[in-house]
Scaffold this motif. Structure first.
Motif: not given
Length: 236
Positions: A74-81, A223-230
């Motif tokens: 949900s947060v990293f799909a379009s990034y190289r991580v 998911q809460l972490w993902a939402d905060a990072l986006r």
């Protein structure tokens, strides 16, 4: 003659050391994996941390750890991580890993750091650190990040809540650490992200719906972490 208390005065949180604790994975192999794969990944985002970061997912992968795949996507799909989370790591372990090549040659746009919770633990291998020592450990990590990836934006994560009840002494310790982290972030113009209140119930209780063992996040917690990072990642 050296004072017997001298050793206790040395801030172990800033002295780089490799693996200290046994965990569910091979620490040394994960380090070697990072060195083998980091350039191929050529990350836009680097996550630095301990088991909470490690167990989220991404590359390099650890056999037997499923991660929180939906929250990750949900947060990293379009990034190289590149995930530089290592279970049981303290600040001093992160310093050693950076000193031994884990960031060398990379050019990420964003570095997210979540570290310090294990520095509150006392084991036969390492003493617990106080909040000032832990903050110095974080500062040392940030200094190294600047050296290796000077153009990256740094995101400091507050240490996440631990223990079920709000009156547990570790909660007070974590609050003191986070106050110092927030001050460091403000002075250096870093983003500071604290999702602690979102993980807790209104009465301050940490439930197993958010952290299965009152420390490590569930899919819902991630998911809460993902939402905060986006909002802090480069916009596509």
């Amino acid at each position: 003659m050296a004072n017997m208390n001298d050793a206790a005065k040395v801030n172990t949180a800033v002295i780089p050391v490799p693996k200290l604790e046994e965990d569910c994975y091979d620490w040394w192999e994960r380090h070697e994996q990072v060195l083998r794969e980091k350039d191929k990944i050529n990350p836009e985002v680097v996550l630095i941390g301990d088991s909470i970061t490690h167990f989220w997912g991404g590359d390099p992968q650890t056999e037997g750890i499923e991660g929180a795949k939906e929250a990750w996507r949900s947060v990293f799909a379009s990034y190289r991580v590149l995930n530089l989370g290592f279970g049981w790591d303290r600040t001093q372990n992160v310093l050693w890993r950076i000193d031994h090549g884990e960031l060398t040659g990379l050019n990420p746009t964003t570095v997210v750091i979540l570290i310090g919770t294990n520095n509150t633990s006392e084991t036969v291998n390492a003493r617990a650190n106080d909040p000032d020592e832990i903050a110095e450990g974080l500062r040392a990590i940030c200094d190294r990040v600047h050296v290796h990836v000077p153009h990256a934006a740094i995101v400091i994560m507050a240490v996440l809540p631990r223990e079920e009840k709000p009156d547990h002494p570790r909660r007070t310790l974590i609050a003191e650490i986070n106050a110092r982290y927030a001050e460091l972030a403000k002075k250096r113009n870093y983003a500071f992200v604290d999702i602690g209140l979102k993980l807790l119930e209104a009465d301050g209780t940490l439930t197993q719906q958010m952290a299965s063992d009152f420390c490590h996040l569930t899919e819902q917690g991630y998911q809460l972490w993902a939402d905060a990072l986006r909002p802090l990642l480069p916009q596509r």
